[in-house]
Design a protein around this motif. Structure first.
Motif, PDB file in Angstrom:
ATOM      1  N   THR A   1       0.864  -1.182   0.000  1.00 40.64           N
ATOM      2  CA  THR A   1       0.000   0.000   0.000  1.00 40.64           C
ATOM      3  C   THR A   1       0.908   1.241   0.000  1.00 40.64           C
ATOM      4  O   THR A   1       2.115   1.137  -0.163  1.00 40.64           O
ATOM      5  N   LYS A   2       0.340   2.413   0.161  1.00 46.67           N
ATOM      6  CA  LYS A   2       1.142   3.642   0.163  1.00 46.67           C
ATOM      7  C   LYS A   2       1.824   3.796   1.537  1.00 46.67           C
ATOM      8  O   LYS A   2       1.314   3.214   2.493  1.00 46.67           O
ATOM      9  N   PRO A   3       2.913   4.497   1.715  1.00 47.52           N
ATOM     10  CA  PRO A   3       3.619   5.291   0.696  1.00 47.52           C
ATOM     11  C   PRO A   3       4.455   4.404  -0.237  1.00 47.52           C
ATOM     12  O   PRO A   3       4.801   3.278   0.115  1.00 47.52           O
ATOM     13  N   ALA A   4       4.790   4.967  -1.403  1.00 48.84           N
ATOM     14  CA  ALA A   4       5.542   4.209  -2.405  1.00 48.84           C
ATOM     15  C   ALA A   4       6.957   3.867  -1.905  1.00 48.84           C
ATOM     16  O   ALA A   4       7.539   2.865  -2.290  1.00 48.84           O
ATOM     17  N   VAL A   5       7.504   4.736  -1.032  1.00 47.93           N
ATOM     18  CA  VAL A   5       8.807   4.429  -0.413  1.00 47.93           C
ATOM     19  C   VAL A   5       8.618   4.519   1.096  1.00 47.93           C
ATOM     20  O   VAL A   5       8.128   5.526   1.609  1.00 47.93           O
ATOM     21  N   TRP A   6       8.970   3.477   1.799  1.00 46.13           N
ATOM     22  CA  TRP A   6       8.826   3.451   3.259  1.00 46.13           C
ATOM     23  C   TRP A   6      10.126   2.936   3.876  1.00 46.13           C
ATOM     24  O   TRP A   6      10.617   1.870   3.498  1.00 46.13           O
ATOM     25  N   ARG A   7      10.701   3.740   4.754  1.00 46.09           N
ATOM     26  CA  ARG A   7      11.992   3.428   5.390  1.00 46.09           C
ATOM     27  C   ARG A   7      13.028   2.999   4.343  1.00 46.09           C
ATOM     28  O   ARG A   7      13.764   2.038   4.528  1.00 46.09           O
ATOM     29  N   GLY A   8      12.982   3.687   3.215  1.00 44.63           N
ATOM     30  CA  GLY A   8      13.968   3.444   2.162  1.00 44.63           C
ATOM     31  C   GLY A   8      13.641   2.262   1.260  1.00 44.63           C
ATOM     32  O   GLY A   8      14.400   1.963   0.345  1.00 44.63           O
ATOM     33  N   ILE A   9      12.529   1.574   1.521  1.00 43.48           N
ATOM     34  CA  ILE A   9      12.173   0.420   0.686  1.00 43.48           C
ATOM     35  C   ILE A   9      11.052   0.832  -0.260  1.00 43.48           C
ATOM     36  O   ILE A   9       9.987   1.283   0.185  1.00 43.48           O
ATOM     37  N   SER A  10      11.309   0.653  -1.591  1.00 45.49           N
ATOM     38  CA  SER A  10      10.316   1.051  -2.597  1.00 45.49           C
ATOM     39  C   SER A  10       9.404  -0.116  -2.936  1.00 45.49           C
ATOM     40  O   SER A  10       9.828  -1.275  -2.897  1.00 45.49           O
ATOM     41  N   VAL A  11       8.168   0.210  -3.327  1.00 43.81           N
ATOM     42  CA  VAL A  11       7.303  -0.841  -3.889  1.00 43.81           C
ATOM     43  C   VAL A  11       7.826  -1.113  -5.300  1.00 43.81           C
ATOM     44  O   VAL A  11       8.498  -0.256  -5.892  1.00 43.81           O
ATOM     45  N   PRO A  12       7.569  -2.289  -5.879  1.00 41.21           N
ATOM     46  CA  PRO A  12       8.044  -2.540  -7.252  1.00 41.21           C
ATOM     47  C   PRO A  12       7.524  -1.465  -8.206  1.00 41.21           C
ATOM     48  O   PRO A  12       6.337  -1.134  -8.194  1.00 41.21           O
ATOM     49  N   GLU A  13       8.438  -0.955  -9.012  1.00 46.99           N
ATOM     50  CA  GLU A  13       8.187   0.174  -9.938  1.00 46.99           C
ATOM     51  C   GLU A  13       6.937  -0.058 -10.799  1.00 46.99           C
ATOM     52  O   GLU A  13       6.106   0.833 -10.972  1.00 46.99           O
ATOM     53  N   VAL A  14       6.797  -1.252 -11.322  1.00 47.95           N
ATOM     54  CA  VAL A  14       5.720  -1.547 -12.277  1.00 47.95           C
ATOM     55  C   VAL A  14       4.334  -1.282 -11.661  1.00 47.95           C
ATOM     56  O   VAL A  14       3.397  -0.905 -12.370  1.00 47.95           O
ATOM     57  N   LEU A  15       4.193  -1.427 -10.342  1.00 42.59           N
ATOM     58  CA  LEU A  15       2.884  -1.230  -9.707  1.00 42.59           C
ATOM     59  C   LEU A  15       2.465   0.234  -9.730  1.00 42.59           C
ATOM     60  O   LEU A  15       1.302   0.562  -9.516  1.00 42.59           O
ATOM     61  N   LEU A  16       3.447   1.127  -9.984  1.00 47.48           N
ATOM     62  CA  LEU A  16       3.139   2.561 -10.035  1.00 47.48           C
ATOM     63  C   LEU A  16       2.915   3.030 -11.467  1.00 47.48           C
ATOM     64  O   LEU A  16       2.621   4.182 -11.717  1.00 47.48           O
ATOM     65  N   SER A  17       3.060   2.102 -12.444  1.00 42.98           N
ATOM     66  CA  SER A  17       3.060   2.495 -13.860  1.00 42.98           C
ATOM     67  C   SER A  17       1.673   2.845 -14.395  1.00 42.98           C
ATOM     68  O   SER A  17       1.551   3.536 -15.396  1.00 42.98           O
ATOM     69  N   GLY A  18       0.626   2.358 -13.749  1.00 41.05           N
ATOM     70  CA  GLY A  18      -0.730   2.592 -14.258  1.00 41.05           C
ATOM     71  C   GLY A  18      -1.066   1.707 -15.442  1.00 41.05           C
ATOM     72  O   GLY A  18      -2.164   1.797 -16.004  1.00 41.05           O
TER      73      GLY A  18
END
Ligand code: ADE
Length: 281
Positions: free
Chosen positions: A207-224
């Motif tokens: 879930t959000k935020p896209a970056v949490w404690r320096g760990i990003s969610v996989p980029e593709v999930l933000l691509s729309g």
């Protein structure tokens, strides 16, 4: 759905008044009654168990007490004690009453699966009998099967609990959440692990935020890009299932796999040209 539970600890099932199960009861979707097995005893100690015939440790739950309780809850006539088993076999039951399913949790029984949960979510009356101690006299399920009752015995996993209460709660939660009208969003059931023929473990969730404690969610999930997101999730499901539950990969129907599924599975070391995937070692 009418649900009766018999236990020597009926208070245990107060948890079923919480959360979605509680809501389903208020909505009238479920009617759950927990009964105390000791209410069907006649001795001063309200005893429900006795030593095992043939010797051994622990105590076994007595058939007479269970039978008085189950005859009443199943609305069966109590047989004459002198009758042979054949004399008491399946009499005409009132066909206008929904056939009950009698379920005993038992660590030595077949494993309870999502398939069982799905089947039982269509039942109108479930009656659960919780064993304690070393279990219950095996003649109890045998006897009710001989009366024409649909009797099931299930284990919820390869470990031993102190009694059937936890197992009944687990089974009930798995069953009732599949009933139409139980979940706020029924789509959440369709996508889950263990659902349907091609059962795979589910992809990971973020879930959000896209970056949490320096760990990003996989980029593709933000691509729309929904196509790319679906493919990423499907590949993750295949990869995780391959690592954690390869038996589920072996059970897949190759005809139901698309080209991209096959490519992913081949990259993971599976051969996909037969009816089911085969691991190349
Ligand atoms: N009773 C004790 N252990 C059990 C298990 N693993 N499954 C079902 N019932 C049980």
């Amino acid at each position: 759905m009418k649900i009766d539970i018999v236990s020597v600890f009926p208070e245990y099932f107060e948890v079923l008044n919480l959360s979605l199960m509680g809501k389903a009861q208020s909505k009238g979707l479920l009617e759950i009654t927990a009964h105390n097995l000791r209410d069907w005893t006649h001795d001063v100690h309200h005893s429900v168990d006795d030593t095992p015939v043939g010797g051994g440790a622990g105590m076994v739950m007595k058939p007479e007490v269970w039978a008085e309780c189950l005859d009443e809850l199943l609305d069966l006539p109590a047989p004459n004690e002198d009758d042979s088993p054949n004399d008491v076999a399946a009499e005409d039951n009132d066909s206008s009453v929904a056939a009950p399913v009698l379920i005993f949790p038992n660590p030595s029984a077949p494993l309870f699966t999502q398939r069982d949960a799905t089947e039982l979510s269509h039942a109108e009356h479930l009656l659960f009998g919780c064993g304690r101690y070393e279990g219950y006299d095996s003649r109890i399920p045998d006897y009710y099967r001989a009366q024409g009752i649909d009797v099931r015995e299930y284990s919820i996993g390869d470990y031993v609990l102190n009694g059937g209460e936890v197992a009944v709660s687990v089974m009930l939660e798995a069953i009732t959440r599949l009933m139409p009208g139980f979940m706020g969003n029924p789509d959440s059931i369709v996508e889950e692990s263990y659902t349907g023929e091609g059962a795979l473990l589910e992809h990971r969730q973020y879930t959000k935020p896209a970056v949490w404690r320096g760990i990003s969610v996989p980029e593709v999930l933000l691509s729309g890009d929904h196509g790319k997101v679906d493919r990423f999730r499907r590949d993750e499901a295949l990869t995780r299932t391959n690592e954690i539950r390869p038996d589920l990969i072996e059970a897949l129907d190759c005809k139901a796999l698309d080209k991209a599924d096959r490519k992913t599975l081949m990259a993971l070391g599976w051969e996909v040209s037969a009816a089911h995937p085969r691991r190349l070692s």
